[in-house]
Structures are given as C-alpha cells and as structure tokens.
Write a protein that holds these residues in place. Structure first.
Motif, short mmCIF file in Angstrom:
data_model
loop_
_atom_site.label_atom_id
_atom_site.label_comp_id
_atom_site.label_asym_id
_atom_site.label_seq_id
_atom_site.Cartn_x
_atom_site.Cartn_y
_atom_site.Cartn_z
N ALA A 19 0.42 -41.02 -5.73
CA ALA A 19 0.24 -40.80 -7.17
C ALA A 19 -0.31 -39.39 -7.43
N VAL A 20 0.15 -38.78 -8.52
CA VAL A 20 -0.38 -37.48 -8.94
C VAL A 20 -1.71 -37.70 -9.63
N LEU A 21 -2.70 -36.89 -9.31
CA LEU A 21 -4.07 -37.13 -9.75
C LEU A 21 -4.19 -37.22 -11.27
N LYS A 22 -3.45 -36.38 -12.01
CA LYS A 22 -3.61 -36.35 -13.47
C LYS A 22 -3.19 -37.67 -14.12
N GLU A 23 -2.47 -38.51 -13.36
CA GLU A 23 -2.04 -39.81 -13.89
C GLU A 23 -3.12 -40.88 -13.74
N ASP A 66 -5.47 -31.54 -10.40
CA ASP A 66 -4.71 -32.47 -11.22
C ASP A 66 -3.24 -32.58 -10.83
N GLU A 67 -2.64 -31.48 -10.40
CA GLU A 67 -1.21 -31.47 -10.15
C GLU A 67 -0.84 -31.93 -8.74
N LEU A 68 -1.84 -32.17 -7.90
CA LEU A 68 -1.57 -32.62 -6.53
C LEU A 68 -1.66 -34.14 -6.44
N THR A 69 -1.10 -34.69 -5.36
CA THR A 69 -1.17 -36.13 -5.15
C THR A 69 -2.55 -36.53 -4.65
N VAL A 70 -2.77 -37.84 -4.59
CA VAL A 70 -4.03 -38.37 -4.08
C VAL A 70 -4.25 -37.90 -2.64
N THR A 71 -3.23 -38.04 -1.80
CA THR A 71 -3.35 -37.61 -0.40
C THR A 71 -3.65 -36.12 -0.30
N GLU A 72 -2.96 -35.30 -1.08
CA GLU A 72 -3.19 -33.86 -1.05
C GLU A 72 -4.62 -33.52 -1.45
N ALA A 92 -12.35 -42.97 -13.59
CA ALA A 92 -12.97 -43.78 -12.53
C ALA A 92 -12.18 -43.66 -11.23
N GLN A 93 -10.86 -43.68 -11.33
CA GLN A 93 -10.04 -43.58 -10.13
C GLN A 93 -10.19 -42.20 -9.48
N ARG A 94 -10.37 -41.17 -10.29
CA ARG A 94 -10.59 -39.83 -9.73
C ARG A 94 -11.89 -39.78 -8.94
N HIS A 95 -12.91 -40.46 -9.45
CA HIS A 95 -14.17 -40.54 -8.69
C HIS A 95 -13.94 -41.22 -7.34
N MET A 96 -13.10 -42.25 -7.33
CA MET A 96 -12.81 -42.94 -6.07
C MET A 96 -12.08 -42.02 -5.10
N VAL A 97 -11.18 -41.18 -5.63
CA VAL A 97 -10.48 -40.22 -4.78
C VAL A 97 -11.48 -39.21 -4.20
N ALA A 98 -12.45 -38.78 -5.03
CA ALA A 98 -13.48 -37.84 -4.55
C ALA A 98 -14.30 -38.47 -3.43
N ILE A 99 -14.63 -39.76 -3.57
CA ILE A 99 -15.39 -40.45 -2.52
C ILE A 99 -14.51 -40.61 -1.27
N ALA A 100 -13.24 -40.92 -1.47
CA ALA A 100 -12.32 -41.04 -0.33
C ALA A 100 -12.21 -39.71 0.41
N ARG A 101 -12.21 -38.61 -0.35
CA ARG A 101 -12.18 -37.28 0.28
C ARG A 101 -13.41 -37.08 1.16
N GLN A 129 -3.78 -42.36 6.68
CA GLN A 129 -5.24 -42.33 6.64
C GLN A 129 -5.77 -42.49 5.22
N SER A 130 -5.08 -41.89 4.25
CA SER A 130 -5.51 -42.03 2.85
C SER A 130 -5.48 -43.50 2.44
#
Length: 503
Positions: A141-145, A95-101, A149-158, A125-126
C-alpha cells in the motif's frame, strides 16, 4: 526505582544554548520491557532531552550509558546503530512510497554480487513485522492512502525492522481517535513483551497512568524527580511539573453575557456543513464539540472568510456580512486562532515580536517605514500578559515549545483588539500549566466583554469553560446545551449521532 539494570541511562545531562540553559543536571533511566513517562510543561526540556538521546545534540556535561557502558552519541547514526529510535507526533515518512519502502528506507536489503534490491525479502519481512504488531496493513500500500493511526504503526514497524531496543514515543496519540488510542496501547504492550525500553511523552495524564510503569519529571530544564507510577497521584505529578498547586483547572467565567454580537442563520457549505444556526453574545464562551469529521473547523474557516459558504447569513453587530477573505473578517472584528499553529498560525522563522505585530503592520507603520519600537512595545505587552516563556522577544517562534507558540498566535490576534475570537483547539498538545494560563486568559477576555468561540475535542475543557455548548455531527448541529445542563454522556451521545436535543 527498581533492582533491574537500565538499558539506557542519562546522568547529569546539561545542554546550553546562547542565552538559555535548556537542560541542567538531568537524569533518566529506561528499563527493558518497561514504559517510562517523561513529564513536564512545554519548555521543560523534554524535546531537548530526546535530541540528546538520539544524537542530534551533544551535551556539555553528563554521561550516557547503554547497558551500564558509557557511550558517545556523536550523531543520529550513532544512536541508530545502538538501537535508539524516536517516533514523533508528526511521523517523518514518505507519502508517495509504499509501506515496505518506508519501513526499509535507508537500510534496504540487497542480494547477489550486483547488490540488487531484494524486494521479495523486504516485503516478506515487512509482512512479518506487521503481523508481530497484529495490524492489518498491506506492505504494497502507498503510505498516503493510510490513516494517521496506520502511519504510526508503519513508523513503529520501521523501528522494529532494524531491531530498535529503545523506542521513544513523542506525543504519538495527538491525532488519534479514541478507538485508535486503544489499539495503540495494545501495540505498546507488545513492544514491552519484546523487552523494548520505551520512553513515552504525553500531556494526557489518562494515557500516562494507563501505560507507564515509571515516570521522570522535568521543570524548566531541570530534573525534579522520578519513581514508579503506582507511588504517585495525578495531583502530586501536576505539582511537580509546575511547582505549584493548580486547584482551579477551569477558572470561573466573569459576569453574564451581554448583547448578541454574532448571529449565524442557516449557514451551509456544499460538502462540509448545513443548516447552522446559532448566536454569540458579548462576554460569552460558546463551545463547539464534535468527533473528527463533524465539520467544526470547516465552519470556523467559513466564519473567518477562508472558505465561502453556499448559503445562509453571517450577521455581525446587527449587520449582514460577506467575508470574501480573512482580511474582511478581521476588519469586522473577527479573528481566528487555527488548530495548526505552525503551518497556519505563525511564521515560525520570524521572531516573536514580529509575529505578534504582523497583522498590525499598516497601523503601526502608517507611512510604510517600519517602526521597530512600536512593534516591540505591542509584542512586549501581549507576550507578557500571556506569560510566553522566551529569553528574548527576538527569539524565533520555531525554537519555542508548542504551548508558547500557541500563546504567540493568541497574542498576535488579541493585539488587533477584536470583538470576536475563534479558538480552534486552543490547548491541543500543550501541557497542563500552559492550559491553565490559556484558560485564565480566556476568562479575563470574556470578563472584558470579548466574545469567544472555542472549538475543542477535550470534553472536560468544553464543559468547564463554556457558557453554552453546541455539538456537531457530520456537518449538522446535533444539540445545544447550556452550561451545567448536560452530562458528558449526553454530549458524547449527541456527537456520535445517537440523539439531538436542546437543553
């Protein structure tokens, strides 16, 4: 099933734990550019099979092939290197890290002989990966913000950041709105276009039939069958899952409701709800429906003494009550089965019998000396009545499937013999067989005179099980309907704020 060569195949997989065979002779094939639905009741072995695929468990028997070549997944890192990744209902991100992190956690990009973190390259690349998914998310963006649904997209991007070839989607839509689910379907289509082999696990048949190309059914840890989605009906799939026909999804509610046992008058909370008025009768199921943020769960917590209302009255058995805490509500005969069963409903590291007996400890052990025999007898009664699937009542709740965990929570509160039971999303995330068992038990309870408040986001469940339906919108009562007096369109319209009425 097809002439195509599977990207990943599991053949004859058997996994044994002490006292139970979790998987026995299971087969599944995953094809590039295709979605395979893994279908089965809670406890059918789906989670165990995923853990075999991702190297968490090693099977006692069977083989795993990647592009027809036998492989050994000795640990999660081995699965990761092959290109197998799992995205679960509860996304494991920071939660406390950015999308890229989050996208590059564990496989950062470095530059120069000093091996410095190459943030410009990772941000670039992100941004490219998110653009491929056609989602608008800022890599800084920081993940907790972000939304769920957007967190799921970050997981798929990972997953795409390390070029995953096999993507396992485990109940990915459980916490998504209808709009977000449609966006998720589009993401799955893009993954197919990139030739990823996708395993999709869901209890929602509309989703399975909407996006899956193939299916594999498990029952009690065993392979039942597989095929193309176009060759099977929903009714046939249900029969394969449970081994029997479920012809009556919503059992008939016994008898007519009796005297009023609960009256709520002008109940309000400073930020969550306002002006709530309703009554609940003995032998009645009162359904609450609304969209996310409507205030339903917040209202139930106030009725149970978890939070304090700012005004209004709660009248139980003709007497005005103030519940300073849940213990006071329990003494008045009100119990609450929360939506979050793991964090709020059970102590998952304790065995089944101790969870069920927990609210009754002082009653079962009046002199402060634990009486395991009494605790066991109580648990045995309610666990059997709810058909909890376990090899022993000493089994930890954490090891049970979601549906069986829910049954333990319900059993725990029913054992207190309440007058009123509040069920908040009682069938969330559980399979159709477990849903049928919960629905049947609810019907039996109201037949015995118990009063039930059921909060549900599943419209067919609300319409099928309730004597009356209250619809909430933004903390207000938008409408109230008698069973059979409202169409699905009328209920959804009221929930979205398009109209308010009483029928």
């Amino acid at each position: 099933m097809t002439d195509a060569i599977p990207l990943l195949s599991l053949k004859g997989i058997t996994k044994v734990f002490p006292g139970v065979r979790a998987l026995e002779n299971v087969h599944i094939d995953l094809y590039p550019g295709k979605v395979t639905a893994l279908v089965g009741e809670n406890g059918a072995g789906k989670s165990t099979l995923v853990k075999v695929m991702t190297g968490i468990y090693q099977p006692e028997e069977g083989t795993i092939e990647y592009k027809k070549i036998p492989i050994k997944l000795v640990n999660p890192e081995a699965a990761h290197k092959i290109g197998i990744t799992a995205i679960h209902q509860e996304t494991v991100l920071f939660d406390e890290l950015t999308v890229t992190e989050n996208i590059f956690a564990g496989h950062y990009l470095y530059s120069g002989w000093l091996k410095r973190l190459n943030w410009p390259a990772m941000h670039k690349q992100s941004r490219e990966i998110l653009a491929r998914l056609e989602v608008q998310i800022d890599p800084y963006a920081v993940l907790k913000e972000l939304s769920i649904a957007q967190r799921h997209m970050v997981a798929i991007a990972r997953a795409l950041s390390f070029n995953a070839q096999v993507v396992i989607l485990d109940e990915p839509t459980a916490a998504l709105s209808q709009h977000e689910i449609i966006e998720f379907y589009q993401i799955v289509e893009r993954l197919k276009q990139e030739n990823k082999a996708i395993l999709f696990i869901s209890h929602k048949f509309d989703e399975i039939f909407a996006i899956a190309d193939y299916y594999t059914v498990l029952r009690d840890g065993s392979y039942v069958g597989s095929g193309q989605m176009g060759d099977i009906t929903e009714a046939r799939m249900v029969t394969m899952m449970v081994g029997r026909e479920i012809s009556q999804v919503y059992p008939k509610k016994s008898g007519l409701p009796g005297d009023t046992v609960l009256a709520v008058k002008n109940l309000s909370h400073p930020t969550e709800f306002s002006g709530i008025d309703f009554s609940l009768r003995k032998g009645e199921i009162l359904g609450f429906y609304g969209l996310v943020g409507a205030g339903r769960t917040e209202l139930m917590k106030a009725l149970f003494g978890v939070t304090q209302p700012s005004g209004g009255q709660i009248i139980v058995g003709g007497r005005a009550r103030h519940f300073a805490n849940p213990a006071a509500a329990i003494r008045a005969g009100i119990v609450y089965v929360p939506e979050e069963r793991q964090s709020q409903g059970t102590i998952i590291d304790l065995p089944i019998y101790q969870n069920i007996s927990l609210p009754q400890l002082s009653h079962l052990n009046p002199h402060g000396i634990l009486n395991e025999e009494k605790e066991w007898a109580l648990a045995d009664n309610y666990a059997n009545r709810l058909q909890v699937k376990a090899f022993s009542w000493r089994q930890q709740v954490a090891t049970l499937s979601g549906g069986n965990q829910q049954k333990v929570v319900i059993g725990k509160w029913l054992a207190t013999q309440p007058q009123i039971i509040i069920l908040d999303e009682p069938t969330k995330g559980i399979d159709i067989g477990s849903k049928a068992a919960v629905h049947q038990f609810m019907s039996e309870l109201v037949g015995q005179g118990l009063a039930v408040i059921m909060v549900s986001s599943e419209l067919p469940e609300v319409m099928g099980m309730s004597h009356r339906i209250i619809v909430m919108h933004e903390g207000l009562m938008a409408a109230e309907f008698n069973a059979g007096a409202a169409t699905a369109e009328m209920i959804v319209s009221a929930a979205s704020g398009a109209g308010a009425e009483v029928a």
